[in-house]
Structures are given as structure tokens and as C-alpha cells.
Design a protein around this motif. Structure first.
Motif, mmCIF file in Angstrom:
data_model
loop_
_atom_site.group_PDB
_atom_site.id
_atom_site.type_symbol
_atom_site.label_atom_id
_atom_site.label_comp_id
_atom_site.label_asym_id
_atom_site.label_seq_id
_atom_site.Cartn_x
_atom_site.Cartn_y
_atom_site.Cartn_z
ATOM 1 N N ALA A 77 0.822 -1.215 0.000
ATOM 2 C CA ALA A 77 0.000 0.000 0.000
ATOM 3 C C ALA A 77 0.856 1.265 0.000
ATOM 4 O O ALA A 77 0.343 2.360 -0.255
ATOM 5 C CB ALA A 77 -0.940 0.007 1.207
ATOM 6 N N LYS A 82 -5.526 1.361 3.176
ATOM 7 C CA LYS A 82 -5.611 2.479 2.235
ATOM 8 C C LYS A 82 -4.268 2.732 1.566
ATOM 9 O O LYS A 82 -3.219 2.663 2.218
ATOM 10 C CB LYS A 82 -6.083 3.748 2.946
ATOM 11 N N ALA A 119 -1.247 4.638 0.421
ATOM 12 C CA ALA A 119 -0.577 5.814 1.008
ATOM 13 C C ALA A 119 0.836 5.878 0.446
ATOM 14 O O ALA A 119 1.819 5.633 1.143
ATOM 15 C CB ALA A 119 -0.553 5.705 2.531
ATOM 16 N N SER A 155 -11.669 8.572 -8.153
ATOM 17 C CA SER A 155 -12.396 7.350 -7.799
ATOM 18 C C SER A 155 -12.137 6.240 -8.814
ATOM 19 O O SER A 155 -12.011 5.070 -8.450
ATOM 20 C CB SER A 155 -13.899 7.633 -7.689
ATOM 21 N N GLN A 164 -8.594 4.910 -8.186
ATOM 22 C CA GLN A 164 -8.581 4.061 -6.996
ATOM 23 C C GLN A 164 -9.143 2.678 -7.301
ATOM 24 O O GLN A 164 -8.561 1.658 -6.940
ATOM 25 C CB GLN A 164 -9.380 4.722 -5.872
ATOM 26 N N THR A 175 -6.319 -0.454 -7.285
ATOM 27 C CA THR A 175 -6.408 -1.297 -6.083
ATOM 28 C C THR A 175 -6.912 -2.709 -6.361
ATOM 29 O O THR A 175 -7.042 -3.508 -5.431
ATOM 30 C CB THR A 175 -7.334 -0.651 -5.038
ATOM 31 N N ASP A 186 -4.206 7.178 -4.367
ATOM 32 C CA ASP A 186 -4.033 7.413 -2.935
ATOM 33 C C ASP A 186 -5.378 7.494 -2.210
ATOM 34 O O ASP A 186 -6.316 8.137 -2.694
ATOM 35 C CB ASP A 186 -3.257 8.720 -2.704
ATOM 36 N N GLY A 187 -5.440 6.849 -1.062
ATOM 37 C CA GLY A 187 -6.662 6.887 -0.263
ATOM 38 C C GLY A 187 -7.627 5.768 -0.581
ATOM 39 O O GLY A 187 -8.542 5.489 0.205
ATOM 40 N N GLY A 188 -7.436 5.107 -1.720
ATOM 41 C CA GLY A 188 -8.309 3.992 -2.076
ATOM 42 C C GLY A 188 -7.993 2.768 -1.238
ATOM 43 O O GLY A 188 -6.842 2.530 -0.873
ATOM 44 N N VAL A 189 -9.003 1.987 -0.920
ATOM 45 C CA VAL A 189 -8.807 0.775 -0.119
ATOM 46 C C VAL A 189 -8.326 -0.354 -1.025
ATOM 47 O O VAL A 189 -8.984 -0.688 -2.012
ATOM 48 C CB VAL A 189 -10.105 0.354 0.593
ATOM 49 N N TYR A 190 -7.206 -0.922 -0.687
ATOM 50 C CA TYR A 190 -6.608 -1.960 -1.522
ATOM 51 C C TYR A 190 -7.373 -3.271 -1.377
ATOM 52 O O TYR A 190 -7.688 -3.691 -0.263
ATOM 53 C CB TYR A 190 -5.136 -2.165 -1.143
#
Length: 268
Positions: free
Chosen positions: A82, A145, A147, A200, A203, A207, A257-261
Motif C-alpha cells: 500500500a 488504504k 498511502a 475514484s 482508486q 487497487t 491514494d486513499g483507495g482501499v486496496y
């Protein structure tokens, strides 16, 4: 004449609405299909094999990869992906996961570069150790997330280089990555083309790699995904583990960045 124009415009509007509805319906059905298969994702087999390879002694030095530093300290795998690509002081360069694994296999296990990069992409009857190890490492960041660090000058430089590559037009078709991935709502047949400039979209796209490709029966890594994109644009074949691919990955990862993997995922 005015009434005829009204009929024409109405027909076009109706056709456009029908097309949008059909595309939306197809997208929904594909999403349902993926959800049905998600609980039995074959990528889990790659993850298990990758963990075994990570912990197995290999190479002239008969060492495991358990002391490989992926950015969070020797042997720390949890959450490492991440935060990649990133700058590594010991090599004085920005590295993505596959480039870093190559480095660890050479320095810790004593493999040559040729041995460390042998068969990066598997095929039927010829599995790739690299794809398996990548599957294991990336799975250890599930639910976290993205980072990606951007404090070191070389991290910023890699991002800018990746951005230039993204917009660079060349090849037989005069294509760029941006040709397909910088506009909302584009697709090829039933395949959605995420707009990487839309956060969005970026992400959601980034991810979910690596992923098990149902059509290929293999787990494919980010390096393979980019390799295939360049191939389809008729660009020269990128060198596996090259700084060019790392820069491109840095651009994509930072945009996510900030997206949930949530990978290894499942793709068509």
C-alpha cells in the motif's frame, strides 16, 4: 421541416438512452459475475505458493526472502504494498514491488539478474515464481488504504516522469495511455476503460491489481498489465523491472491514494 428535425433529435436521444441503458446493464451483470466468483478466487493458490517461496531458502546463498525490506523494515510484509512504489536509500532510487523483489533475490539469495527475472509472466505448465510472490505480498495489504509517499525528490521526479509517459503519443496508432484512460465513460466492447485522472476511477482500477485473469488462467501483476497496454499501443516492449515501468506505476499508484486496496482480484 422543424417537425422532422424534432423527430430526428428524439430518435437520436432515444437511441443514446437505450445504448447507455444497455451498457449500464452489461456493467452490472459483469459486476455480479465477478462477485459470484470472488469467494473462490483462484489467486489464493498463487498467494499460498508465494508465501511458501518467500519462506523457502533458495539461491547460492541459500537464504529466504524473510529479511527483504519492502519499505517498512526487513521482513515486514503487512501493509508494504500500500506504500509502494517508494524511495529506497540502499539503492538510491524509487522502486516498485517487482523491482524491489528482484533486488532482494539478488542481494539476499545471490541470484543473478537473469535468474531473478526468469519467467516474470507464467503460462500453462510454466508457472512464474514472481507472480506467486507478488500475489502473497500484495494480499498482505488487503483492506488498507493506499498511502504512496511523495516526500523525497526522487519520488516526485518518478511521478512526473510517469505522468509524461501517460500522455506521450507514439507508435503505429499515435496512441497514448491517455487516449483510453483520460475520459469518463469510455469502453471497448464490454470492457470499461477507467479514467485514471478521475480519483475514484484511479482508486478502483489500481487497487484491484494484481488479478487472476479468467481468460488467461493466470495471476497477472501490475508489470504485466502495463506491458500489455504498451503492446496494444504497438509501443516497443518495455524491459521487465525497468525504471520506466516504475515511474508509470508511481503515477498510477499516487493517483489512487486513499483507495482501499483489495487484491489480488478477479478479472475477465
Amino acid at each position: 421541416m422543424r417537425r422532422m428535425h424534432q423527430y430526428v433529435f428524439a430518435a437520436i436521444a432515444a437511441g443514446t438512452s437505450a445504448l447507455a441503458l444497455a451498457q449500464s446493464s452489461a456493467t452490472d451483470e459483469i459486476a455480479k459475475y465477478r462477485q459470484l466468483l470472488a469467494d473462490g478466487n483462484p489467486a489464493e493458490l498463487w498467494e499460498m505458493r508465494g508465501e511458501e517461496l518467500w519462506k523457502t531458502k533458495a539461491g547460492p546463498k541459500q537464504a529466504t526472502l524473510e529479511k527483504c525490506d519492502l519499505g517498512k523494515g526487513p521482513g515486514v510484509v503487512k501493509g508494504a504494498y500500500a506504500e509502494l512504489p517508494r524511495y529506497f536509500k540502499d539503492t538510491d532510487k524509487v522502486m516498485d514491488l517487482e523491482q524491489r523483489l528482484m533486488h532482494c533475490r539478488m542481494t539476499l539469495q545471490g541470484l543473478t539478474k537473469e535468474e531473478a527475472t526468469k519467467r516474470p509472466f507464467g503460462s500453462a505448465g510454466n508457472p512464474s515464481d514472481i507472480e506467486a510472490i507478488v500475489s502473497y505480498v500484495t494480499a498482505e495489504s488487503k483492506g488498507m488504504k493506499m498511502a504512496v509517499p511523495m516526500s523525497h525528490p526522487k519520488e516526485k521526479a518518478a511521478y512526473e516522469i510517469g505522468k509524461k509517459i501517460f500522455f506521450h503519443r507514439a507508435g503505429a496508432y499515435d496512441f497514448a495511455c491517455a487516449t483510453c484512460h483520460s475520459v469518463d465513460g469510455q469502453r471497448i466492447r464490454l470492457q470499461e476503460l477507467p479514467n485514471i485522472l478521475n480519483k475514484s476511477n484511479a482508486q478502483q482500477a489500481y487497487t484491484t491489481w494484481p488479478a487472476y485473469r479468467v481468460s488467461q488462467g493466470e495471476v497477472r501483476t501490475m508489470q504485466h498489465r502495463l506491458y500489455d497496454c504498451f503492446r496494444q499501443q504497438r509501443f516497443p516492449e518495455p524491459v521487465y523491472g525497468s525504471d520506466l515501468i516504475t515511474a508509470m506505476t508511481m503515477f498510477l499508484a499516487k493517483n489512487a491514494d486513499g483507495g482501499v486496496y483489495n487484491a489480488p482480484a478477479l478479472k475477465r
